[in-house]
Structures are given as structure tokens and as C-alpha cells.
Design an enzyme around this catalytic site. Structure first.
Site, PDB file in Angstrom:
ATOM      1  N   ARG A 147      39.908  36.515  43.707  1.00  9.37           N
ATOM      2  CA  ARG A 147      41.131  36.378  42.911  1.00  9.37           C
ATOM      3  C   ARG A 147      42.295  35.945  43.787  1.00  9.37           C
ATOM      4  NH1 ARG A 147      37.381  36.596  40.630  1.00  9.37           N
ATOM      5  NH2 ARG A 147      36.650  37.940  38.948  1.00  9.37           N
ATOM      6  N   SER A 150      42.214  41.401  32.473  1.00 13.41           N
ATOM      7  CA  SER A 150      41.953  42.424  33.486  1.00 13.41           C
ATOM      8  C   SER A 150      43.199  42.618  34.336  1.00 13.41           C
ATOM      9  CB  SER A 150      40.775  42.017  34.364  1.00 13.41           C
ATOM     10  OG  SER A 150      39.600  41.908  33.596  1.00 13.41           O
ATOM     11  N   GLU A 191      46.356  42.289  39.218  1.00 17.39           N
ATOM     12  CA  GLU A 191      46.101  40.850  39.219  1.00 17.39           C
ATOM     13  C   GLU A 191      47.300  40.026  38.758  1.00 17.39           C
ATOM     14  OE1 GLU A 191      42.578  39.264  37.551  1.00 17.39           O
ATOM     15  OE2 GLU A 191      41.269  40.854  38.269  1.00 17.39           O
TER      16      GLU A 191
END
Length: 362
Positions: A164, A258, A358
Site C-alpha cells: 500500500r 479498508s 490507509e
């Protein structure tokens, strides 16, 4: 070029947070960026690149100049003996691109179906799901330097992909320009706008399986695939079914997907946690580390279904924070981050692991 003032952003972020852009320019191509940079006042302003708004938490009105990416188009750019090279504009919907590639006979992105957001945001986050990351299918991208207006191209190595993570999420020294993107330690956060992305989709395609949810779908499939392996389209359909069952539709319940990264630990750390928590969900990685399921950690701390103000933890998936406010009283970015910090504290106190969020907090 039109500079829009006080533009509402509630419909431009999937959390549905009420905020506005004090100044906004819609970018349909590189020429729009060059027009911005040709204007002395706009050139001097800090800039914020906005795609689909699926990975941001707005904590107030956005003061930097918002560059709303609306570059469209998708095509088969070229092909090699091993792959089809597919190109898409940064403003295209990611899921629409995945659907189009499969309908066109170019498999490879099916495990990434139904991920919200735009194509331009996909390499920034190095999106991933069910055993496939964007870097596994990435060929190159085009971008524009927000200081000089010059276009440039990056390959996978220059994007410095990680879990990520990419070069677009890191800052660099003030004097650097995008021309130095190949240098170690260079960062492109706030320095570049991605215009087009190319993907290498394998002609010798093989299904990526191995996740329990996919294996369960395959076992339930009737009739079983004649070859013993599902097609790319079948995996795509399974992934869509799995995600719809687990994750809320942002058009129905505001969310940013998420919210936390799955943490990685050493085998020794994992063994220590397993002694205390035998049921912890974990996955071995190629580099020898162990990935822990952040959603399981959050659920184990009792957060599933809980709320702080109008920010809540989704009942079906503890990894997702949602907007529980109504039209008259929508969630604020402050409420979202207060909930996120409370979750981080709980997980750290119980497991000794600090979760990373995130979304970009603006």
C-alpha cells in the site's frame, strides 16, 4: 480554464464528509495543468490532487488548489509476446477498467474487482486484494510535474512500490523535481499528477487462488470447471460477490474501504501472539514475514458495530469505518479520526501492534 470557488466535496469523497474546496480546477488533460502553472497566483498555491475520493478523510475545507482528475479513455496500447499492454486515463473508474479488460479478453485484474476509486489513484496506493497487487500487473505510467509542467514516465522500479505504498506517498526535499524520480529516497507526494497508467496483462494467464473465500466459492461452484481451474471471468464474479457481502456500498453507507493496513510481523512475534490468541488470522509472506488480519485484531478488541459520534465500525467487517450520520447530521472527519485513534490504542494495548491507517487525512 475555469477556477471554481467554494465547491462542495461531499459527493466527491466516498465517506460523504461535508467539506468544500476553496478553489478547484478540473483536469481533463496535461494542457489544463500547464494552464494552471502559467497563472502566477495558481502556480504559487499548494495543490491537492483529487481522484475518486475513495481513500481520503476530509477534516475541514480544503485550502490548497484542488486538481480534480477527469482524464478519461481506455485502450489496448500495444502487445508483446507475453502480454497485452492496456492503457487507461487517470480519471477512469478502477472497477469499470477491470470489467472492460475482461470483456475485451485481457485477463489479469479480476482479483482487484470492485475496489473503489480511479485508475490514477491505483499506483499511488499500490492497491491489492486476494493475492494480487497492482505492481504485479503494472507496466508504466505518465505523469506531469506540478512545478515545471513537464510530462514524464515511470516504470515499476521508479514507482518504488511497497505494501500500500509508492513514491507518490513520500515527501522529498524542496529543491527536487519529478525529473529525479529514479533517485533513491526521492518522493513525489504533492509534486506530480498521474495522467495515464499502463498495465501488462499476461497472455499465459493463470488464476490466483489460495484465499479461503475464493476456495469456498470454487467448492460451491456447480458445475465444476471442466479444466479444474476457474476462468478469469468466474473469479471476477466471485470477487464481486465476496466484496458485496462483506463491504458496504459507498453510495449507500459512506466509507473509505479498508481503513487500516494489515500489519506484518516476524515469525517470532507471530508465534508469541498465537500463544495468547490461537485463532488469530495470519498469512505467511514471500519475504518470510507474517501478515496479520487487521480486521481480526480490531474485532478481537470488541470494536465491530461500535460508534463514536457518527463514525462507526461496520458490523460485517471491522476493517471498515462508516458514516452513521444522516443528511442533516453527517459524520465529520474529526469523528472518523477520533474513532480511528481509539481503535489504534486498543489494538496496541492488547497486541503491541500499532495499526497504520490507509486513507490520506486532509
Amino acid at each position: 480554464m475555469l477556477v471554481e470557488k467554494n465547491v462542495p466535496l461531499q459527493l466527491s469523497n466516498t465517506f460523504g464528509i461535508v467539506a468544500k474546496a476553496l478553489s478547484l480546477v478540473r483536469v481533463a488533460g496535461e494542457a489544463d495543468i500547464r494552464e494552471v502553472l502559467a497563472d502566477p497566483a495558481l502556480r504559487a498555491m499548494p495543490k491537492f490532487v483529487l481522484g475518486g475520493g475513495s481513500n481520503i478523510v476530509l477534516t475541514g475545507d480544503v485550502k490548497p488548489l484542488v486538481l480534480k482528475v477527469e482524464i478519461m479513455g481506455k485502450r489496448l496500447a500495444s502487445e508483446t509476446a507475453k502480454a497485452w499492454i492496456v492503457e487507461a486515463g487517470a480519471g477512469e473508474s478502477w472497477h469499470d477498467l477491470v470489467t472492460w479488460t475482461l470483456q475485451s479478453g485481457y485477463p489479469g485484474l479480476e482479483n482487484l474487482a470492485l475496489i473503489p476509486g480511479t485508475v490514477g489513484a491505483s499506483p499511488v496506493q499500490n492497491i491489492g486484494a486476494y493475492g494480487v497487487e497492482l505492481q504485479d500487473r503494472f507496466e508504466s505510467l505518465d505523469a506531469v510535474d506540478l512545478t515545471t509542467g513537464q510530462g514524464f514516465t515511470l516504470n515499476a522500479a521508479q514507482c518504488a512500490f511497497g505494501y500500500r505504498d509508492s513514491v507518490f506517498k513520500h515527501k522529498s526535499s524542496a529543491g527536487d523535481t519529478a525529473a529525479g524520480a529514479g533517485n533513491p529516497g526521492f518522493g513525489l507526494a504533492d509534486k506530480a499528477l498521474i495522467t495515464r497508467v499502463r498495465f501488462a496483462l499476461p497472455k499465459n494467464w493463470k488464476p490466483v487462488l489460495g484465499y479461503a473465500d475464493i476456495e469456498k466459492k470454487m467448492a460451491q461452484s456447480s458445475p465444476q470447471p471442466a479444466s479444474g481451474a476457474p476462468s478469469a471471468l468466474q473469479i471476477y464474479e466471485w470477487i464481486c460477490e465476496i466484496r458485496r457481502a462483506k463491504l458496504p456500498d459507498p453510495q449507500v453507507i459512506g466509507n473509505a474501504g479498508s481503513f487500516f493496513k494489515n500489519p506484518t510481523v516476524t515469525p517470532e512475534q507471530c508465534a508469541d501472539i498465537i500463544q495468547r490468541e490461537p485463532k488469530i488470522v495470519h498469512y505467511p509472506m514471500d519475504d518470510g514475514s507474517i501478515k496479520l488480519a487487521a480486521g481480526w485484531l480490531i474485532d478481537a478488541c470488541g470494536w465491530k458495530g461500535k460508534s463514536i459520534g457518527n463514525a462507526g465500525v461496520y458490523e460485517r467487517q471491522a476493517l471498515v469505518l462508516v458514516n452513521r450520520g444522516g443528511k442533516a447530521d453527517p459524520v465529520t472527519g474529526g469523528e472518523v479520526m477520533t474513532l480511528a485513534k481509539a481503535i489504534q490504542t486498543s489494538v496496541y494495548e492488547r497486541f503491541g501492534i500499532m495499526l497504520e491507517h490507509e486513507p490520506v487525512v486532509v
